[in-house]
Enzyme design. Structure first.
Site, PDB file in Angstrom:
ATOM      1  CG  ASN A 166      -0.765   7.664   5.222  1.00 35.60           C
ATOM      2  OD1 ASN A 166      -0.352   8.524   6.248  1.00 35.60           O
ATOM      3  ND2 ASN A 166      -0.877   7.744   3.947  1.00 35.60           N
TER       4      ASN A 166
ATOM      5  CD  GLU B 202      -1.041   5.731   1.598  1.00 38.47           C
ATOM      6  OE1 GLU B 202      -1.501   5.331   0.563  1.00 38.47           O
ATOM      7  OE2 GLU B 202      -1.197   5.444   2.737  1.00 38.47           O
TER       8      GLU B 202
ATOM      9  NE  ARG C 201      -1.992  13.590   5.145  1.00 41.10           N
ATOM     10  CZ  ARG C 201      -2.221  12.488   4.516  1.00 41.10           C
ATOM     11  NH1 ARG C 201      -2.892  11.381   5.322  1.00 41.10           N
ATOM     12  NH2 ARG C 201      -1.604  12.161   3.390  1.00 41.10           N
TER      13      ARG C 201
ATOM     14  CD  GLU D  79      -4.126   7.914   4.548  1.00 42.49           C
ATOM     15  OE1 GLU D  79      -4.337   7.021   4.163  1.00 42.49           O
ATOM     16  OE2 GLU D  79      -3.869   9.015   3.802  1.00 42.49           O
TER      17      GLU D  79
ATOM     18  CE1 TYR E   5      -5.962   2.826   6.302  1.00 40.85           C
ATOM     19  CE2 TYR E   5      -4.034   3.407   5.384  1.00 40.85           C
ATOM     20  CZ  TYR E   5      -5.453   3.829   5.896  1.00 40.85           C
ATOM     21  OH  TYR E   5      -5.792   5.095   5.579  1.00 40.85           O
TER      22      TYR E   5
ATOM     23  CG  HIS F  73      -4.172  12.082  -0.817  1.00 44.96           C
ATOM     24  ND1 HIS F  73      -4.146  12.108   0.373  1.00 44.96           N
ATOM     25  CD2 HIS F  73      -4.614  10.819  -1.294  1.00 44.96           C
ATOM     26  CE1 HIS F  73      -4.385  10.912   0.804  1.00 44.96           C
ATOM     27  NE2 HIS F  73      -4.734  10.119  -0.311  1.00 44.96           N
TER      28      HIS F  73
HETATM   29  C1  FCB Z   1      -4.640   5.092   1.702  1.00 42.87           C
HETATM   30  C2  FCB Z   1      -4.895   6.321   0.998  1.00 42.87           C
HETATM   31  C3  FCB Z   1      -6.099   7.118   1.356  1.00 42.87           C
HETATM   32  C4  FCB Z   1      -7.297   5.769   1.557  1.00 42.87           C
HETATM   33  C5  FCB Z   1      -6.624   5.018   2.633  1.00 42.87           C
HETATM   34  C6  FCB Z   1      -7.816   3.842   2.998  1.00 42.87           C
HETATM   35  O1  FCB Z   1      -3.757   4.465   1.063  1.00 42.87           O
HETATM   36  O2  FCB Z   1      -3.839   7.252   1.118  1.00 42.87           O
HETATM   37  O3  FCB Z   1      -6.344   8.004   0.281  1.00 42.87           O
HETATM   38  O4  FCB Z   1      -7.555   5.528   0.251  1.00 42.87           O
HETATM   39  O5  FCB Z   1      -5.730   4.255   1.848  1.00 42.87           O
END
Ligand code: FCB
Length: 464
Positions: free
Chosen positions: A308, A182, A93, A370, A310, A137
């Site tokens: 995505n 995002e 991607r 992500e 985290y 992006h």
């Molecule tokens: C996400 C973004 C990506 C990168 C990661 C760590 O929010 O999409 O570009 O910065 O975080």
């Protein structure tokens, strides 16, 4: 744990337990974005984007660093594709810089920009790597920002035209298309808090940016399909929201945060409705922003939903000083990344099960677009030992497998990210890559996590 040295070279990494099985055809890949890796900000006719502008604002980025060179990927794409082929991924991607295709965000395509992404796509396909281009992006053409950017409804129409230009050229070879990355983070950081480009701090007045991005997505879905795109999706950032206590005020705050972060960008796409935004002083038509027919455009059926993930978010009732209907609290008692983000692999399972519960049959197949971690990596004698990243990936892949075992239809896992890159307002201070990049010399050095993933992928491939 078994003790096995990695086959095929690379340093002996770590003890590991083999990963659970994944279905044949599962997409394993890495994820990147144009501004964070490409450099070459004005080469071959590229126009100025809001990130090119924002990084020149003193103090906007740590140490006033810029993405002018970044990973110099624009000139080193072949080397980077070779790194992916060696890693054994079958998906990649990347994002397309809108200003390489349309320097001012409108008008005919710049042939050199199209040719660049065409070469990239062809080189991926040659190695058996499925391209997953993201069309936006966060690097809006500055010319459109000068006309109010995503606050202006017209930007949505410009985006659909740009999407069509790309798909006209590439849809014969590119099967999977991602419209936006995002939109929530772009709204929050770019337009509400002003810590990312375009650096506008409008707080809740930024809400039209949500609708115009969603409208852009919907218009682009039909433009992409008209140009022959077969699979279209969006990449949304999702987080499990944990109330700080069972107190009704904390639960209410958690619901308000969930509405903003998760539902604002999933409900319109999957259900064709906006969630209740009254906690933000916003009515159902987003205070006059939504026009008849918009929600039907936004809710066009999708072939996938990019997620995505985290970390979870812990939320409590706000104090009088907060100005928003929630406050963020730290999550204690878990490991933290170099960025100070809490590491909670099970949050990925929780997000996926939560989406399946909330949206049921309206949820398309999911792709993890992500997931990754920043580590304070050190290159010592030609090697980067990054056991924390290995543990992060291992934990999240297992959590993903649990969600799939519980019935969630997930088709891919694309980790963030291939290369240490320009991490937005943090500049080069956060290293998320599987491959270490020396930002002075551009030397690439695969980290232990790269070899770890390569070996896991080769074991998984051997099962089919
Ligand atoms: C996400 C973004 C990506 C990168 C990661 C760590 O929010 O999409 O570009 O910065 O975080």
């Amino acid at each position: 744990m078994t003790h096995v040295s990695p086959p095929g070279g690379g340093p002996a990494v770590t003890d590991y337990t083999p990963l659970p099985s994944f279905p044949a055809g599962f997409h394993w890949g890495t994820s990147t974005s144009a501004y964070q890796i490409e450099g070459a900000p004005s080469e071959d006719g590229k126009g100025v984007s809001i990130w090119d502008t924002f990084v020149r604002r003193p103090g906007a980025v740590r140490d006033d660093q810029t993405g002018d060179v970044a990973c110099d990927h624009y000139h080193r794409s072949a080397e980077d594709v070779a790194l992916m082929a060696e890693l054994g991924v079958n998906a990649y991607r990347f994002s397309v810089a809108w200003t390489r295709i349309q320097p001012d965000g409108e008008g005919p395509a710049n042939p050199a920009g199209l040719a660049y992404y065409e070469r990239l796509v062809d080189s991926l396909l040659e190695k058996g790597i499925t391209p997953f281009p993201t069309l936006f992006h966060w690097d809006l053409p500055q010319a459109l920002e000068d006309r109010d950017g995503w606050l202006d409804r017209d930007t949505a129409y410009r985006f659909a035209e740009y999407a069509a230009l790309l798909a006209d050229r590439l849809a014969d070879r590119v099967e999977h298309w991602i419209t936006l990355n995002e939109p929530f983070i772009h709204l929050a950081y770019g337009y509400a808090f002003g810590i990312h480009a375009p650096g506008r701090a409008l707080m809740t007045d930024a809400i039209p940016v949500a609708h115009h991005q969603l409208l852009a997505h919907g218009l682009a879905v039909s433009a992409l399909r008209a140009a022959g795109a077969r699979k279209v999706m969006i990449a949304n950032n999702c987080t499990p929201v944990w109330p700080a206590s069972r107190a009704p005020e904390d639960i209410k705050a958690a619901e308000a945060y969930d509405t903003l972060h998760n539902r604002l960008f999933n409900d319109p796409i999957l259900l064709g409705t906006y969630p209740d935004l009254s906690a933000y002083g916003t009515g159902p038509d987003l205070n006059g922003t939504v026009r008849d027919g918009d929600l039907a455009t936004i809710a066009a059926p999708l072939d996938g939903l990019g997620i995505n993930y985290y970390n979870p978010t812990r939320v409590a009732a706000p104090g009088p000083e907060h100005g928003l209907p929630f406050q963020d609290l730290p999550i204690e008692g878990v490991p933290r990344t170099a960025f100070d983000w809490p590491v909670v692999p099970d949050g990925l399972r929780e997000v996926l099960i939560g989406l399946a519960d909330r949206y049921g049959a309206a949820l398309p197949p999911i792709y993890i677009t992500e997931n990754g971690t920043s580590v304070d990596d050190k290159l010592v004698a030609g090697r980067v030992a990054d056991p924390d990243r290995i543990a992060y990936l291992d934990g999240h892949i297992r959590a993903l497998s649990e969600a799939m075992a519980a019935g969630v239809d997930v088709r891919g896992y694309l980790t963030w990210t291939l290369l240490d890159n320009f991490e937005w307002a943090e500049g080069f201070h956060q290293r998320f890559g599987l491959v270490h990049v020396d930002h002075q010399t551009q030397t690439r050095t695969p980290k232990d996590s790269y070899y770890w993933l390569r070996d896991r992928l080769s074991e998984l491939a051997a099962e089919h």
